[in-house]
Design a protein around this motif. Sequence first.
Motif, short mmCIF file in Angstrom:
data_model
loop_
_atom_site.label_atom_id
_atom_site.label_comp_id
_atom_site.label_asym_id
_atom_site.label_seq_id
_atom_site.Cartn_x
_atom_site.Cartn_y
_atom_site.Cartn_z
N GLY A 62 -1.54 13.43 2.61
CA GLY A 62 -3.01 12.61 2.35
C GLY A 62 -2.93 11.71 3.80
N ALA A 63 -2.24 11.08 4.08
CA ALA A 63 -2.04 10.46 5.82
C ALA A 63 -2.70 10.91 6.54
N ILE A 64 -2.58 12.25 6.55
CA ILE A 64 -3.21 12.92 7.64
C ILE A 64 -4.91 13.33 7.45
N ALA A 65 -5.20 13.49 6.26
CA ALA A 65 -6.44 13.73 5.67
C ALA A 65 -7.23 11.70 6.00
N PHE A 66 -6.57 11.03 5.48
CA PHE A 66 -7.38 10.14 6.02
C PHE A 66 -7.62 9.50 6.95
N GLY A 67 -6.44 9.77 7.94
CA GLY A 67 -6.06 8.96 9.22
C GLY A 67 -7.70 10.34 10.02
N ALA A 76 2.02 1.75 -4.01
CA ALA A 76 3.00 2.75 -4.55
C ALA A 76 3.99 2.04 -4.91
N ASP A 77 4.42 0.89 -4.97
CA ASP A 77 5.64 0.12 -5.83
C ASP A 77 5.38 0.08 -7.12
N VAL A 78 3.63 0.00 -7.67
CA VAL A 78 3.97 -0.03 -9.71
C VAL A 78 4.44 1.14 -10.09
N LEU A 79 3.38 2.57 -8.44
CA LEU A 79 3.93 3.41 -9.43
C LEU A 79 5.00 4.11 -9.11
N SER A 80 5.69 3.82 -8.52
CA SER A 80 7.28 3.85 -8.03
C SER A 80 7.96 3.31 -9.67
N ILE A 81 7.65 1.87 -10.03
CA ILE A 81 8.09 1.56 -10.77
C ILE A 81 7.86 1.73 -12.01
N PHE A 82 6.54 2.64 -12.27
CA PHE A 82 6.05 3.32 -13.35
C PHE A 82 6.81 4.81 -14.18
N THR A 83 7.94 5.36 -12.84
CA THR A 83 8.80 6.02 -12.85
C THR A 83 9.88 6.19 -13.79
N LEU A 84 9.95 4.57 -14.47
CA LEU A 84 11.15 3.91 -14.35
C LEU A 84 10.96 4.54 -16.29
N THR A 110 5.48 11.33 -6.60
CA THR A 110 4.16 12.13 -5.98
C THR A 110 2.78 10.82 -5.16
N LEU A 111 2.36 10.72 -6.65
CA LEU A 111 1.55 9.88 -5.72
C LEU A 111 1.70 8.61 -5.56
N GLY A 112 3.07 7.89 -5.39
CA GLY A 112 3.31 6.76 -5.44
C GLY A 112 3.78 7.10 -3.52
N SER A 113 4.08 8.40 -3.35
CA SER A 113 5.23 8.32 -1.91
C SER A 113 4.15 8.77 -0.81
N ARG A 171 2.77 6.04 2.16
CA ARG A 171 2.92 7.26 2.66
C ARG A 171 1.40 7.29 3.88
N ILE A 172 0.18 6.75 3.05
CA ILE A 172 -1.11 6.40 3.45
C ILE A 172 -1.46 5.27 4.15
N SER A 173 -0.21 4.43 3.22
CA SER A 173 -0.39 3.09 3.82
C SER A 173 0.07 2.38 5.22
N PHE A 174 1.63 3.57 5.14
CA PHE A 174 2.27 3.22 6.22
C PHE A 174 1.56 3.86 7.94
N SER A 175 0.64 4.74 7.90
CA SER A 175 0.24 5.51 8.56
C SER A 175 -0.88 4.71 9.25
N THR A 176 -2.45 4.40 8.09
CA THR A 176 -2.90 3.37 8.16
C THR A 176 -2.26 2.07 9.53
N ALA A 177 -1.35 1.78 8.53
CA ALA A 177 -1.08 0.13 9.83
C ALA A 177 -0.32 0.42 11.01
N GLN A 178 0.36 1.98 11.19
CA GLN A 178 0.39 2.10 12.24
C GLN A 178 -0.57 2.28 13.56
N SER A 179 -1.53 2.66 12.67
CA SER A 179 -2.86 2.77 13.42
C SER A 179 -3.98 2.09 14.08
#
Length: 376
Positions: free
Chosen positions: A4-9, A34-42, A53-56, A60-68
């Motif tokens: 997803g990060a590669i495709a978005f970039g 991504a944080d909200v989706l992680s909470i919903f797993t509980l 998977t969606l949260g990850s 990952r897209i958020s991290f890659s975008t911020a780095q770019s």
Amino acid sequence: GHLGAIAFGTFVNTRFDSDPKRFRFQAAALGKLADVLSIFTLARPEYFLLLSTLGSACGRISFSTAQSCRAKVYETFALRANLGDVLRCAQAQTVAAQLLGTGIGACIGPLVGYEVSRLLAGNVIFSGASLYCAYRSSNVVEMATLNLQRSELIFHRLVKDLLNLEEGRASGGAAAGRAGEEGSAEAVLSALSIEDVRAREVFVSPYRSVFGGAELLVNPPMRAGCLMLTALAQSDIPPYLLAFQASSSEASRMPTLVLWYHINADAAQTIQGFFHASVLRTLLERRSTRPPRAGASSAAEAAPGALADDVPVLYRRSDELQVAWWPLASAALEAAGWRQDVAFLDARHRRVRVELEADLGHEAPHSGAQVASGPA
């Protein structure tokens, strides 16, 4: 997540450099999702694989975008070519913020507990604070490069100032010589500063053009129905081409302007082409708001074809004006601190190449043109 990060970039491409503030804020918002989706797993463990998977992927897209986006943002803070020192400071601040956040989370974690509703409530509060800080931090970044939004903000006012000077000279007569007029224009003309544009720039909501007239398309796909305005000569291939497409819709009376850049156009020529298009758009905007001509009904003036008939005449006028005004506009940009060695006004892979073929069947040879779009 990695895919997803590669495709978005790949999809965003050079827009990371063109509009880093917008994508930096979007990265922050995507990280909170991504944080909200992680909470919903509980709450829904049966969907753990899907939600995680969606949260990850979002994380990952958020991290890659911020780095770019960071490189272009940090470049604006390097006032003395000290980019390495800026990166060192940013890394130290990031580590300190992470340690502080971990400590605060460890302290208030037992108070919040593990109930999903309380976790979501706490996440909303801290996510809101995080997004507010992301907005404020992005808002102070001053970009000195020209993209579509910043160029429109600058040229919209610049062209109107130049037209007002031109009209003032016409109404005041030709008492002053040409040299005196040019000196007066240089003294009066000024472009919006980087700080002024930063205050007007939007990066959260979609940008809406400040030009109220014709829409401008930059490097669109080639299609039939466009009338070429730029003259083509056998010995001189222009760095950009202007064309227009008349609107047949009653709701949109203004023609659509089309700007194609040649594959060999450099940054200065790219900015000049956009300036030329801005001059033509301003003339069209003024033409559409003027009172009806004597003997013509308002309905006839408002007809879709009425404006289209005036476009070639207005283009010739805009060409004369941009030739005379571009040195003044370029000097005003330089005085305001805007960079003209790089431009983010188009998608380079959509630029065109122009092939001219001499017509040997006429006594006075002229050129036939073939314009083709293709990767630069």
